[in-house]
Design a protein around this motif. Structure first.
Motif, PDB file in Angstrom:
ATOM      1  N   ARG A  97     -34.582   0.981 -25.654  1.00  0.00           N
ATOM      2  CA  ARG A  97     -35.473   1.572 -24.673  1.00  0.00           C
ATOM      3  C   ARG A  97     -35.978   2.923 -25.158  1.00  0.00           C
ATOM      4  O   ARG A  97     -35.215   3.718 -25.701  1.00  0.00           O
ATOM      5  CB  ARG A  97     -34.757   1.733 -23.338  1.00  0.00           C
ATOM      6  N   ALA A  98     -37.271   3.163 -24.952  1.00  0.00           N
ATOM      7  CA  ALA A  98     -37.850   4.453 -25.306  1.00  0.00           C
ATOM      8  C   ALA A  98     -37.350   5.505 -24.323  1.00  0.00           C
ATOM      9  O   ALA A  98     -37.172   5.236 -23.134  1.00  0.00           O
ATOM     10  CB  ALA A  98     -39.376   4.377 -25.266  1.00  0.00           C
ATOM     11  N   SER A  99     -37.122   6.713 -24.814  1.00  0.00           N
ATOM     12  CA  SER A  99     -36.594   7.759 -23.942  1.00  0.00           C
ATOM     13  C   SER A  99     -37.050   9.123 -24.417  1.00  0.00           C
ATOM     14  O   SER A  99     -37.388   9.311 -25.585  1.00  0.00           O
ATOM     15  CB  SER A  99     -35.061   7.712 -23.901  1.00  0.00           C
ATOM     16  N   ILE A 100     -37.085  10.053 -23.489  1.00  0.00           N
ATOM     17  CA  ILE A 100     -37.300  11.461 -23.771  1.00  0.00           C
ATOM     18  C   ILE A 100     -36.198  12.229 -23.058  1.00  0.00           C
ATOM     19  O   ILE A 100     -35.460  11.667 -22.240  1.00  0.00           O
ATOM     20  CB  ILE A 100     -38.681  11.948 -23.282  1.00  0.00           C
ATOM     21  N   THR A 101     -36.076  13.512 -23.364  1.00  0.00           N
ATOM     22  CA  THR A 101     -35.135  14.379 -22.664  1.00  0.00           C
ATOM     23  C   THR A 101     -35.903  15.217 -21.659  1.00  0.00           C
ATOM     24  O   THR A 101     -37.046  15.611 -21.910  1.00  0.00           O
ATOM     25  CB  THR A 101     -34.394  15.283 -23.656  1.00  0.00           C
TER      26      THR A 101
END
Length: 324
Positions: A97-101
């Protein structure tokens, strides 16, 4: 089909001179009058130039629509393109899954296949699902319009806000909304980006995080009666790593950026002191401090007077922090 048995018109028989009969047995030369196959409309699909250098049909449905449009005199007729959206993966492997913080920007790319000759509006819906922490996206949710030009794609960015909440941030969903000027891609027309938290529990089981960077972390714990040394254990991938110290704090180095770590502390008698979980920062993300807060009351007051309290952070953070 030309073959050794003449011009095949049905399986096993030929029309013309053949040295085989319909059963395939060799018995001299015969002239067989097989059954003709009636052929109706023959479509001669000639190669034509693509409308756009960026047009790359990915499914049989898209290929069929394009071929039909370009081979039957409809080259100048309006073509209803396929609309799709994809999340910016930033080096994340396929399948993950693509993710950012939190505090980073979620990036999506909206595409039209084939690309329009003039800018065309694509309607999308931005939704936040899961999580209740404040991430600063309230004014960016709902129906949005993205203009896709002759390049065939346009980017939509949704910045998020950093917070000091250890709760779940959920994820952002962007979905293409149906419209007569385009069709939804068979790939689904939707994309998702997780918004990971970079906040850790200030105190967890007597072990706490004091400082985190993209490659290191400092943890501390309470001194245990009778203990002369401590063992700190954590996983590096699937391999356990261990360090020993006589103090009550330790810096872990050589960590991976944007990675979650679980750390346990044992005393020299193998009694469990506690454990803590933290997330390292993104590459070049600087450093984050997690001081332990304590509060002391001032002298007693009489009614009508002002009560005073002092909140102390240890260690002292380089910038001011808000305590709740």
């Amino acid at each position: 089909m030309n073959s050794d048995s003449g011009i095949l018109t049905r399986p096993g028989c030929g029309r013309g001179w053949s040295k085989y009969d319909c059963t395939g047995d060799y018995s001299g030369y015969y002239f067989w009058d097989g059954l003709d196959i009636g052929i109706g409309l023959v479509e001669n699909l000639r190669p034509v130039a693509q409308r756009s250098a960026d047009f790359s049909p990915r499914t049989p449905e898209e290929i069929l629509e394009y071929v039909k449009n370009t081979n039957f005199g409809n080259e100048k007729a309006p073509f209803v393109p396929f609309a799709d959206v994809a999340e910016h993966r930033g080096g994340i492997a396929d399948g993950a899954r693509a993710s950012i913080t939190e505090g980073e920007t979620a990036r999506f790319t909206v595409t039209l296949t084939p690309a329009p000759s003039e800018p065309r509006a694509v309607t999308v819906n931005v939704v936040r699902r899961g999580g209740s922490t404040p991430i600063g996206v309230e004014g960016q949710l709902g129906v949005r319009t993205v203009l896709v030009g002759p390049s065939g794609s346009a980017r939509l960015e949704i910045p998020t806000a950093d917070n000091d909440d250890v709760g779940d941030n959920g994820y952002l969903l962007l979905a293409v909304v149906s419209n007569p000027t385009y069709r939804l891609s068979v790939f689904g027309g939707a994309a998702e980006v997780d918004v990971a938290s970079d906040d850790a529990e200030l105190v967890s089981d007597a072990v706490r995080v004091q400082r985190v960077t993209d490659s290191a972390a400092t943890i501390a714990w309470d001194a245990q009666p009778g203990a002369a040394s401590y063992e700190v254990v954590w996983l590096e991938g699937t391999a356990p790593r261990t360090k020993f110290t006589a103090g009550t704090s330790l810096e872990l180095t050589g960590l991976q950026a944007k990675t979650s770590y679980d750390v346990a502390v044992l005393d020299d008698l193998w009694n469990r002191v506690g454990s803590v979980r933290f997330l390292t920062l993104e590459p070049g993300g600087g450093e984050r401090f997690y001081p332990v807060l304590s509060v002391t009351a001032g002298a007693g007051v009489t009614e009508g007077g002002a009560a005073s309290f002092t909140v102390t952070a240890a260690p002292t953070a380089p910038t001011s922090r808000t305590a709740r």
